[in-house]
Design a protein around this motif. Sequence first.
Motif, PDB file in Angstrom:
ATOM      1  N   VAL A   1       0.838  -1.195   0.000  1.00  0.00           N
ATOM      2  CA  VAL A   1       0.000   0.000   0.000  1.00  0.00           C
ATOM      3  C   VAL A   1       0.876   1.249   0.000  1.00  0.00           C
ATOM      4  CG1 VAL A   1      -1.848   1.229   1.193  1.00  0.00           C
ATOM      5  CG2 VAL A   1      -1.709  -1.277   1.369  1.00  0.00           C
ATOM      6  N   GLY A   2       0.799   2.001  -1.082  1.00  0.00           N
ATOM      7  CA  GLY A   2       1.525   3.283  -1.168  1.00  0.00           C
ATOM      8  C   GLY A   2       3.013   3.170  -0.913  1.00  0.00           C
TER       9      GLY A   2
ATOM     10  N   LYS B   1       7.428   5.426  -6.319  1.00  0.00           N
ATOM     11  CA  LYS B   1       6.581   6.541  -5.885  1.00  0.00           C
ATOM     12  C   LYS B   1       5.172   6.071  -5.556  1.00  0.00           C
ATOM     13  CE  LYS B   1       9.160   9.234  -9.276  1.00  0.00           C
ATOM     14  NZ  LYS B   1       9.100   9.647 -10.695  1.00  0.00           N
ATOM     15  N   GLY B   2       5.003   5.391  -4.471  1.00  0.00           N
ATOM     16  CA  GLY B   2       3.666   5.007  -4.017  1.00  0.00           C
ATOM     17  C   GLY B   2       3.034   3.928  -4.873  1.00  0.00           C
ATOM     18  N   VAL B   3       3.459   2.680  -4.637  1.00  0.00           N
ATOM     19  CA  VAL B   3       2.969   1.562  -5.442  1.00  0.00           C
ATOM     20  C   VAL B   3       1.953   0.759  -4.639  1.00  0.00           C
ATOM     21  CG1 VAL B   3       3.655  -0.624  -6.505  1.00  0.00           C
ATOM     22  CG2 VAL B   3       5.085   1.414  -6.799  1.00  0.00           C
ATOM     23  N   ASP B   4       0.838   0.395  -5.276  1.00  0.00           N
ATOM     24  CA  ASP B   4      -0.148  -0.494  -4.650  1.00  0.00           C
ATOM     25  C   ASP B   4      -0.203  -1.780  -5.452  1.00  0.00           C
ATOM     26  OD1 ASP B   4      -1.065   1.445  -2.718  1.00  0.00           O
ATOM     27  OD2 ASP B   4      -1.910   2.503  -4.460  1.00  0.00           O
TER      28      ASP B   4
ATOM     29  N   THR C   1      14.160  -2.169  -7.366  1.00  0.00           N
ATOM     30  CA  THR C   1      13.943  -1.622  -6.021  1.00  0.00           C
ATOM     31  C   THR C   1      12.727  -2.282  -5.392  1.00  0.00           C
ATOM     32  OG1 THR C   1      14.846   0.481  -6.751  1.00  0.00           O
ATOM     33  CG2 THR C   1      13.517   0.513  -4.752  1.00  0.00           C
ATOM     34  N   PHE C   2      11.678  -2.410  -6.170  1.00  0.00           N
ATOM     35  CA  PHE C   2      10.445  -3.021  -5.696  1.00  0.00           C
ATOM     36  C   PHE C   2      10.699  -4.463  -5.257  1.00  0.00           C
ATOM     37  CE2 PHE C   2       6.262  -5.086  -6.664  1.00  0.00           C
ATOM     38  CZ  PHE C   2       5.553  -4.450  -5.656  1.00  0.00           C
ATOM     39  N   MET C   3      11.474  -5.175  -6.096  1.00  0.00           N
ATOM     40  CA  MET C   3      11.771  -6.576  -5.810  1.00  0.00           C
ATOM     41  C   MET C   3      12.567  -6.718  -4.507  1.00  0.00           C
ATOM     42  SD  MET C   3      10.721  -9.056  -7.411  1.00  0.00           S
ATOM     43  CE  MET C   3      10.952 -10.799  -7.596  1.00  0.00           C
ATOM     44  N   ASN C   4      13.538  -5.804  -4.310  1.00  0.00           N
ATOM     45  CA  ASN C   4      14.329  -5.859  -3.073  1.00  0.00           C
ATOM     46  C   ASN C   4      13.454  -5.633  -1.841  1.00  0.00           C
ATOM     47  OD1 ASN C   4      16.741  -6.409  -4.332  1.00  0.00           O
ATOM     48  ND2 ASN C   4      17.366  -4.263  -4.483  1.00  0.00           N
ATOM     49  N   LEU C   5      12.440  -4.742  -2.005  1.00  0.00           N
ATOM     50  CA  LEU C   5      11.527  -4.499  -0.884  1.00  0.00           C
ATOM     51  C   LEU C   5      10.676  -5.739  -0.619  1.00  0.00           C
ATOM     52  CD1 LEU C   5      10.386  -0.833  -1.626  1.00  0.00           C
ATOM     53  CD2 LEU C   5      11.875  -1.613   0.221  1.00  0.00           C
ATOM     54  N   LEU C   6      10.158  -6.345  -1.741  1.00  0.00           N
ATOM     55  CA  LEU C   6       9.351  -7.552  -1.581  1.00  0.00           C
ATOM     56  C   LEU C   6      10.167  -8.654  -0.919  1.00  0.00           C
ATOM     57  CD1 LEU C   6       7.259  -8.028  -4.876  1.00  0.00           C
ATOM     58  CD2 LEU C   6       6.605  -6.949  -2.718  1.00  0.00           C
ATOM     59  N   GLY C   7      11.448  -8.701  -1.269  1.00  0.00           N
ATOM     60  CA  GLY C   7      12.325  -9.748  -0.745  1.00  0.00           C
ATOM     61  C   GLY C   7      12.855  -9.476   0.647  1.00  0.00           C
ATOM     62  N   CYS C   8      12.372  -8.407   1.263  1.00  0.00           N
ATOM     63  CA  CYS C   8      12.792  -8.048   2.628  1.00  0.00           C
ATOM     64  C   CYS C   8      14.297  -7.803   2.724  1.00  0.00           C
ATOM     65  CB  CYS C   8      12.392  -9.121   3.647  1.00  0.00           C
ATOM     66  SG  CYS C   8      10.647  -9.357   3.765  1.00  0.00           S
TER      67      CYS C   8
ATOM     68  N   GLY D   1       4.896   4.065   3.103  1.00  0.00           N
ATOM     69  CA  GLY D   1       3.932   3.029   2.751  1.00  0.00           C
ATOM     70  C   GLY D   1       4.070   1.793   3.611  1.00  0.00           C
ATOM     71  N   ASP D   2       3.212   0.798   3.309  1.00  0.00           N
ATOM     72  CA  ASP D   2       3.212  -0.435   4.095  1.00  0.00           C
ATOM     73  C   ASP D   2       3.317  -1.647   3.195  1.00  0.00           C
ATOM     74  OD1 ASP D   2       2.894   0.459   6.822  1.00  0.00           O
ATOM     75  OD2 ASP D   2       0.943   1.247   6.166  1.00  0.00           O
ATOM     76  N   TYR D   3       3.911  -2.693   3.750  1.00  0.00           N
ATOM     77  CA  TYR D   3       4.071  -3.947   3.018  1.00  0.00           C
ATOM     78  C   TYR D   3       3.631  -5.073   3.944  1.00  0.00           C
ATOM     79  CZ  TYR D   3       6.655  -7.970   1.040  1.00  0.00           C
ATOM     80  OH  TYR D   3       7.018  -9.199   0.555  1.00  0.00           O
ATOM     81  N   PHE D   4       2.525  -5.726   3.558  1.00  0.00           N
ATOM     82  CA  PHE D   4       2.050  -6.853   4.361  1.00  0.00           C
ATOM     83  C   PHE D   4       2.466  -8.149   3.682  1.00  0.00           C
ATOM     84  CE2 PHE D   4      -0.657  -3.261   5.190  1.00  0.00           C
ATOM     85  CZ  PHE D   4      -0.789  -3.267   6.568  1.00  0.00           C
ATOM     86  N   LEU D   5       3.304  -8.925   4.363  1.00  0.00           N
ATOM     87  CA  LEU D   5       3.734 -10.212   3.834  1.00  0.00           C
ATOM     88  C   LEU D   5       3.027 -11.281   4.667  1.00  0.00           C
ATOM     89  CD1 LEU D   5       5.644 -11.911   2.031  1.00  0.00           C
ATOM     90  CD2 LEU D   5       7.384 -11.676   3.806  1.00  0.00           C
ATOM     91  N   ALA D   6       2.180 -12.065   4.003  1.00  0.00           N
ATOM     92  CA  ALA D   6       1.365 -13.083   4.683  1.00  0.00           C
ATOM     93  C   ALA D   6       0.634 -12.464   5.879  1.00  0.00           C
ATOM     94  CB  ALA D   6       2.229 -14.255   5.133  1.00  0.00           C
ATOM     95  N   GLY D   7       0.121 -11.247   5.662  1.00  0.00           N
ATOM     96  CA  GLY D   7      -0.682 -10.588   6.684  1.00  0.00           C
ATOM     97  C   GLY D   7       0.118  -9.765   7.691  1.00  0.00           C
TER      98      GLY D   7
END
Lengths: 407, 233
Positions: free
Chosen positions: B9-10, B26-29, B50-57, B64-70
Amino acid sequence: MMLKAMLGEAWLAMGANRLRTALTMLGMVIGVGAVVIMMAIGQGAQYAVQQTISTMGSNLFIVLSGSFTAAGVRSGSAGGPTLNVADGEAIAELEGVVNVAPTHQGRRQLVYGSQNWSANVVGTTPPYLEARAWTIASGAAFGDSDVRSATRVALLGKTTAQNLFGDEDPVGKTMRIQQNPFIVIGVLGSKGQNLDGNDQDDTVIIPLSTAQRKVFGTPFLGSVRMIMVQAESADSMQRTMDNVTSLLRQRHRLREGVPDDFFMRNLSAAAESEAETTRTMSILLGAIASISLLVGGIGIMNIMLVSVTERTREIGIRMAIGARQKDILTQFLLEAVMISFAGCLLGLVLGLGVALAINAFTGMVIVISGSAALVAFAVAATVGIFFGWYPARKAARLDPIEALRYQ
Amino acid sequence: MTEPVIRVVGLGKSYETAAGLFPALKGVDLEVRPGEFIAIMGPSGSGKSTFMNLLGCLDTPTSGDYFLAGQNVAHMDKDALAVLRNRTLGFVFQGFNLLPRMSLQDNVALPLVYSGADKETRRAAAREMLDKVGLGKYADSLPSRISGGQQQRVAIARALVNKPHLILADEPTGNLDSHTSEEIMTLFSELNREGITVVLVTHEPDIATHARRQVRFLDGHIVSDHLTEAAPA
């Protein structure tokens, strides 16, 4: 992450660059080896001095009779007839005094059969043997009754016995000191040299009364030149000396302001300063050796820093698949500690080998103590952790993305 | 409706540069549901890595916020993120990133070392995963003894060893020829059929067609998000 798996990895990393690991270890090997050798030599020297001191007898001081002046000529100390046997008996009553032995000694010619030999003749009382910690190798010592009745009996030191009697057993034989026949009733145990290098075994001990009447002669009956006193302990030494001083001043009726008519010498002081010297030397040697240990530690830090830089990418990979900072820290710390421990073990072996070789080739006294080895080991571990810490922390704090990008 | 594996979220990420603050994202959902196979595309500099590195922790967002498995992971500390990388997801890199001094089996078992599994468990799990990617017989070889495609298979086995439900792959075929790339993509498709969610970054349209959903990045924004018609059944 489990320790066993980590140890395995540290082993692998050490094996990956064997020459570098060996060179890094060499710093520790030399450092620990130096500490072990220096401590063995230092403690050996201390041991040797202590041996010598213990043969002299401990906590001893002597009271010498005062000097006198005759026709403008001043005698040296113990020249005047100011001390007597009764003074010795009074000193023996003082608190903190263990043994008191009035003595009178001088060099005299001894004769047995066709042999003759000049030795230090000591006239004294039985407590002398105890104060000087003399043992009897064969035969028996004389007792108080011998002193009372001035019997002509003698105890020979080992050197004297050898020179006068050769291979013969001297006990029971009759020898002469200045024409007076003496029966040898015992041979003393060996003591070796004192701190001045004089042979303590080149001596003859006879009853004080016999010495005064037959060998040396005395200006007045019962006067002695010297009284040997043994104090209870090193701590009570000074107090006992002060007590003896005031007792003698009182007995000799010396008024306030009148100088003492006797001298006092602390025999243990010289020995203690010698012991202090070797202790200082031992500490100095240890300190110098520790510096090489420190240098070895810096060598480890240096290599670990290079290693962290070289393995940045590996660290990144490990982090990416779930290594926490703690895991990386432990891994690098473990490597440093393993290198320093292995180096320490080799250093111990090397140090012991060299110390034993020194002993074998030069005859220098060495003392190898478990505590010295333990200290070296503890220091090596500490050095490993201390100098491994900074590189390990540097590794643990790397950013995983930066680390992965590193080529 | 099932809980999304990934819900972003964002999400924003800016970098400090000499020229000032540079916003890479810049604010990805985005929401990813369990079992999806997503290809993230876009030119270089579009923010997809950059997005992938964030997803990969591997990195933390600046906004913004990143919920991984809740779980919201946006503000977690480094060690908590390390545990997530270890257990919750598997990451596959373009450059394989195997440790060169370790056997393939030890490479695959490495994540288990950090999760504290015992030696026997590690060995068994590593063998199972190597067999799964068809390289069981090379278990004791070093990575340098096998081809690039095989190395990438080993890397995938490593990503799978802790049985995560999510595999992230950053240009997994970037260093491979087209034939080998095809094999690797087939492997991802198989894993996806077994129920594992796959998110991969690529700039090759051919590769992206293996995915069932394509998300396109440009200048730090998502510009398109659609299902692939040619998706394999």
